[in-house]
Enzyme design. Structure first.
Site, PDB file in Angstrom:
ATOM      1  N   LYS A 264      10.965 -10.022  12.482  1.00  0.00           N
ATOM      2  CA  LYS A 264       9.549 -10.094  12.853  1.00  0.00           C
ATOM      3  C   LYS A 264       8.725  -9.847  11.593  1.00  0.00           C
ATOM      4  O   LYS A 264       8.542  -8.712  11.159  1.00  0.00           O
ATOM      5  CB  LYS A 264       9.190  -9.046  13.918  1.00  0.00           C
ATOM      6  CG  LYS A 264       7.851  -9.353  14.576  1.00  0.00           C
ATOM      7  CD  LYS A 264       6.961  -8.143  14.768  1.00  0.00           C
ATOM      8  CE  LYS A 264       6.100  -7.763  13.625  1.00  0.00           C
ATOM      9  NZ  LYS A 264       5.045  -8.675  13.168  1.00  0.00           N
TER      10      LYS A 264
ATOM     11  N   GLU B 264      11.366   2.733   5.587  1.00  0.00           N
ATOM     12  CA  GLU B 264      10.764   2.920   4.256  1.00  0.00           C
ATOM     13  C   GLU B 264       9.262   2.863   4.398  1.00  0.00           C
ATOM     14  O   GLU B 264       8.719   1.867   4.869  1.00  0.00           O
ATOM     15  CB  GLU B 264      11.285   1.845   3.295  1.00  0.00           C
ATOM     16  CG  GLU B 264      12.745   2.026   2.953  1.00  0.00           C
ATOM     17  CD  GLU B 264      13.064   3.422   2.444  1.00  0.00           C
ATOM     18  OE1 GLU B 264      12.403   3.886   1.506  1.00  0.00           O
ATOM     19  OE2 GLU B 264      13.957   4.075   2.999  1.00  0.00           O
TER      20      GLU B 264
ATOM     21  N   CYS C 270       3.779   0.176  -2.550  1.00  0.00           N
ATOM     22  CA  CYS C 270       4.109   1.540  -2.115  1.00  0.00           C
ATOM     23  C   CYS C 270       4.339   2.412  -3.333  1.00  0.00           C
ATOM     24  O   CYS C 270       4.129   3.616  -3.308  1.00  0.00           O
ATOM     25  CB  CYS C 270       5.346   1.511  -1.240  1.00  0.00           C
ATOM     26  SG  CYS C 270       6.716   0.669  -2.022  1.00  0.00           S
TER      27      CYS C 270
HETATM   28  P1  NAP Z   1       2.382  -1.802   8.576  1.00  0.00           P
HETATM   29  O1  NAP Z   1       1.023  -2.034   9.076  1.00  0.00           O
HETATM   30  O2  NAP Z   1       3.082  -0.555   8.974  1.00  0.00           O
HETATM   31  O3  NAP Z   1       3.238  -3.069   9.032  1.00  0.00           O
HETATM   32  C1  NAP Z   1       4.573  -3.235   8.647  1.00  0.00           C
HETATM   33  C2  NAP Z   1       5.281  -4.092   9.673  1.00  0.00           C
HETATM   34  O4  NAP Z   1       5.310  -3.390  10.913  1.00  0.00           O
HETATM   35  C3  NAP Z   1       4.569  -5.411   9.948  1.00  0.00           C
HETATM   36  O5  NAP Z   1       5.541  -6.395  10.179  1.00  0.00           O
HETATM   37  C4  NAP Z   1       3.803  -5.111  11.220  1.00  0.00           C
HETATM   38  O6  NAP Z   1       3.512  -6.238  11.992  1.00  0.00           O
HETATM   39  C5  NAP Z   1       4.801  -4.233  11.940  1.00  0.00           C
HETATM   40  N1  NAP Z   1       4.218  -3.415  13.002  1.00  0.00           N
HETATM   41  C6  NAP Z   1       2.934  -3.005  13.133  1.00  0.00           C
HETATM   42  N2  NAP Z   1       2.814  -2.254  14.252  1.00  0.00           N
HETATM   43  C7  NAP Z   1       4.035  -2.198  14.826  1.00  0.00           C
HETATM   44  C8  NAP Z   1       4.565  -1.583  15.979  1.00  0.00           C
HETATM   45  N3  NAP Z   1       3.797  -0.853  16.792  1.00  0.00           N
HETATM   46  N4  NAP Z   1       5.873  -1.735  16.249  1.00  0.00           N
HETATM   47  C9  NAP Z   1       6.672  -2.452  15.428  1.00  0.00           C
HETATM   48  N5  NAP Z   1       6.223  -3.067  14.330  1.00  0.00           N
HETATM   49  C10 NAP Z   1       4.932  -2.937  14.021  1.00  0.00           C
HETATM   50  O7  NAP Z   1       2.449  -1.863   6.981  1.00  0.00           O
HETATM   51  P2  NAP Z   1       1.888  -2.976   6.028  1.00  0.00           P
HETATM   52  O8  NAP Z   1       0.400  -2.876   5.990  1.00  0.00           O
HETATM   53  O9  NAP Z   1       2.498  -4.288   6.372  1.00  0.00           O
HETATM   54  O10 NAP Z   1       2.510  -2.539   4.631  1.00  0.00           O
HETATM   55  C11 NAP Z   1       1.920  -1.589   3.814  1.00  0.00           C
HETATM   56  C12 NAP Z   1       2.647  -0.273   3.952  1.00  0.00           C
HETATM   57  O11 NAP Z   1       4.022  -0.452   3.655  1.00  0.00           O
HETATM   58  C13 NAP Z   1       2.149   0.763   2.966  1.00  0.00           C
HETATM   59  O12 NAP Z   1       2.071   2.000   3.612  1.00  0.00           O
HETATM   60  C14 NAP Z   1       3.236   0.779   1.900  1.00  0.00           C
HETATM   61  O13 NAP Z   1       3.315   1.981   1.180  1.00  0.00           O
HETATM   62  C15 NAP Z   1       4.445   0.532   2.729  1.00  0.00           C
HETATM   63  N6  NAP Z   1       5.559   0.018   1.931  1.00  0.00           N
HETATM   64  C16 NAP Z   1       6.615   0.839   1.686  1.00  0.00           C
HETATM   65  C17 NAP Z   1       7.656   0.404   0.899  1.00  0.00           C
HETATM   66  C18 NAP Z   1       8.837   1.291   0.607  1.00  0.00           C
HETATM   67  O14 NAP Z   1       9.844   0.780   0.137  1.00  0.00           O
HETATM   68  N7  NAP Z   1       8.762   2.577   0.863  1.00  0.00           N
HETATM   69  C19 NAP Z   1       7.616  -0.879   0.365  1.00  0.00           C
HETATM   70  C20 NAP Z   1       6.531  -1.701   0.645  1.00  0.00           C
HETATM   71  C21 NAP Z   1       5.497  -1.245   1.436  1.00  0.00           C
HETATM   72  P3  NAP Z   1       2.008  -6.807  12.060  1.00  0.00           P
HETATM   73  O15 NAP Z   1       1.718  -7.301  10.690  1.00  0.00           O
HETATM   74  O16 NAP Z   1       2.102  -7.860  13.079  1.00  0.00           O
HETATM   75  O17 NAP Z   1       1.116  -5.673  12.464  1.00  0.00           O
END
Ligand code: NAP
Length: 570
Positions: free
Chosen positions: A261, A342, A376
């Site tokens: 997804k 992560e 991140c």
């Molecule tokens: P996000 O809003 O948490 O979304 C990540 C994924 O989760 C997307 O595919 C999103 O789908 C999905 N999602 C959202 N709500 C969900 C739910 N209730 N149940 C299941 N899946 C759900 O994060 P983002 O804005 O895409 O990414 C930025 C974040 O990722 C930042 O906090 C960054 O630090 C972190 N990150 C961490 C790493 C690491 O390795 N630690 C690497 C890269 C990024 P939708 O888009 O459809 O909402």
């Protein structure tokens, strides 16, 4: 007889179409041949893509070189790919479940953040029934996929790496348009995706080798790693190729099947990867492509009793929700769900008075503003000791003012837009909060019609201020003054995260101390805190940054397996 390279139908293949299918399959005398976009000829049978994985794996892993855009031919190839991708925008793309393309009544648009009225593509909003269907398809495929030998599974990854290599500029172009990456950032993302495929393919072959165990007399004792089952892979948009490909390929190569997804702001990159998987002939149902809002279908996927594992990368908020939901057993569930989570960071670059101050300023700027601070690993805090605070700050501000913000389809642009309206609003709100928490030194502005925000520096901020504690995920650098190295280290460790960090110092005793006390999953010295390389820098964080899975490292694949101990009495 006309051979495949002179195959008459070649004449009728539209060259643009051939370029998108870097390997275009052509049937000739009951054999399939691959028409290569590079050579413009059919130069090997498709079957050869699956040539011995073990032979391939004997070549030691090496990171994929980055494209040198100072070369005219590379600039031209990237421009052509941008032109081609623009022609392909605006189409509607289906779900892919059990090898079948499926539509949904509702669709959503992925748009260009530099120009939100430009639609990258429309994607199906999967229904809950389609989510269930995808889980069924993944479970069905698991029955046979788990029996496919490790060498063959690795072979698909190597073939996919080769296909992505041929489509390098094409993938870059989609990322430039879909998430606003600069050429260099997009190219590094594609390269990392290729690295994951190459690295995990080799790691699987290593994992499949017999492990010598101490043997009980009269027995044959072995330990084998078997796959878990059907799992959900939920990547973020910020490394739309690398992280999506990395998590998916790790799951698949270990013998699992996947419901992928993608993030709703970057489904196109995932769709292009699905096409690569089709091209290399990955069996139907091994990866099922399900698009739609995480808020709407996420819970159903996570809570599904037949989901065996969830590999997620994204925000702290969503990661914690998945952690909680996955922990609760559902009716019919017979296992503990494995979660690989992560999450975010509030990473720091620390500078002491012994450091090379120019190098430190370069490192701070690159860590804070690369890809608009949407990593991140972004160095969103600079913690500088009092003695050199003003000097470093001045250099950082000067360098930041020189960064270009604008049209990322131009190779010289350093920063593009932030990813969407929500990110734009959230980052601007933090800038307003920051103005009350510190001194705005540069930036703070934004302009449209895209989501462009100036690189922003707010100095003299207290370590516990909101902009020093909360992940902003945008081009905002918080600068904190420390009275000395001891205090700087304390401040660096004072958030709930623990992902990356960097220390600029020439003092070897401090470097040794920081190795022990700087509590982050990825620690760097005298270099920026972003840009982890597959293999050399296994990646993952402590505390609220996640489960420290160490992607691109020697332990990662184990997370997608369970070990089975087998003892046979002779
Ligand atoms: P996000 O809003 O948490 O979304 C990540 C994924 O989760 C997307 O595919 C999103 O789908 C999905 N999602 C959202 N709500 C969900 C739910 N209730 N149940 C299941 N899946 C759900 O994060 P983002 O804005 O895409 O990414 C930025 C974040 O990722 C930042 O906090 C960054 O630090 C972190 N990150 C961490 C790493 C690491 O390795 N630690 C690497 C890269 C990024 P939708 O888009 O459809 O909402």
């Amino acid at each position: 007889m006309v051979g495949p390279c002179g195959y008459p139908q070649i004449e009728s293949v539209n060259i643009a179409q051939v370029l998108t299918f870097a390997c275009h399959e052509i049937q000739w005398s009951n054999q399939s041949f691959c028409f290569s976009a590079d050579t413009k000829e059919c130069h090997f049978p498709m079957a050869k893509m699956m040539e011995s994985a073990t032979t391939h794996a004997q070549i030691p892993f090496k990171n994929e070189p980055l494209t040198d855009f100072s070369k005219a031919e590379n600039r031209q190839a990237q421009q052509e790919a941008l032109g081609l991708v623009r022609q392909e925008m605006g189409q509607t793309h289906p779900l892919l479940i059990g090898g079948q393309r499926m539509n949904s009544e509702e669709t959503f648009a992925s748009v260009n953040p530099a120009n939100p009225s430009e639609v990258i593509g429309y994607f199906a909003s999967a229904t809950l029934e389609q989510v269930n269907e995808a889980v069924r398809a993944a479970e069905e495929a698991f029955k046979s996929w788990k029996r496919v030998p490790a060498e063959e599974r690795a072979g698909y990854l190597f073939a996919a790496a080769e296909a992505m290599r041929r489509k390098r500029f094409y993938f870059n172009a989609w990322m430039i348009y879909e998430v606003g990456k600069s050429w260099v950032e997009a190219d590094a993302d594609t390269a990392e995706a290729i690295d994951f495929l190459e690295f995990y393919g080799r790691e699987m072959l290593r994992l499949a080798e017999d492990k010598p165990l101490p043997q009980i007399e009269g027995e044959e004792d072995r330990l084998v790693y078997i796959p878990l089952g059907a799992g959900a892979v939920i990547p973020p948009w910020n490394f739309p190729a690398a992280i999506m490909v990395g998590m998916t390929s790790a799951a698949v190569v270990t013998g699992n099947t996947v419901i992928l997804k993608p993030a709703s702001t970057s489904p196109m990159i995932a769709w292009q990867f699905m096409r690569v998987l089709e091209e290399v002939g990955l069996p139907a149902g091994v990866v099922n492509f399900v698009t739609g809002s995480g808020g709407k279908i996420g819970d159903a996927l996570i809570e599904h009793p037949r989901i065996r594992f969830i590999a997620f990368t994204g925000s702290r908020e969503v990661g914690l929700r998945i952690h909680e939901l996955a922990a609760k057993p559902q009716k019919g569930q017979i296992w503990l769900k494995r979660t690989i989570l992560e999450m975010g960071g509030k990473d720091a670059v620390v500078v002491d008075e012994t450091a090379d101050l120019d190098a430190a300023a370069d490192g701070i700027v690159a860590s804070a503003f690369g890809f608009q601070g949407q990593k991140c690993s972004a160095g969103s805090r600079a913690i500088i000791v009092e003695q050199v605070y003003d000097q470093v700050l001045q250099k950082v501000v000067e360098k930041t003012k020189k960064l270009s913000v604008g049209d990322v389809t131009k190779p010289e642009t350093y920063m593009g837009p932030v990813v969407d309206q929500n990110a734009f609003n959230k980052i601007n709100a933090y800038i307003e909060i920051g103005k009350g928490e510190g001194r705005l030194l540069t930036g703070g502005g934004h302009h449209g019609p895209g989501y462009f925000i100036e690189p922003t520096i707010i100095a003299d901020v207290a370590p516990q201020a909101r902009i020093a504690q909360e992940e902003i995920f945008g081009p905002v650098l918080t600068v904190i003054k420390a009275k000395d190295f001891d205090e700087a280290l304390d401040i660096a460790n004072s958030t709930e995260y623990g992902l990356t960090g960097s220390l600029y110092s020439r003092d070897s005793a401090r470097i040794e101390r920081a190795k022990e006390e700087f509590h982050v999953g990825n620690l760097y010295f005298n270099r920026k805190c972003t840009g982890a390389m597959v293999g050399a820098h296994p990646f993952g964080g402590f505390n609220m940054s996640g489960t420290d899975s160490k992607t691109g490292g020697p332990d990662y694949l184990l997370l997608f397996t369970q070990a089975k101990s087998i003892a046979v009495k002779k």
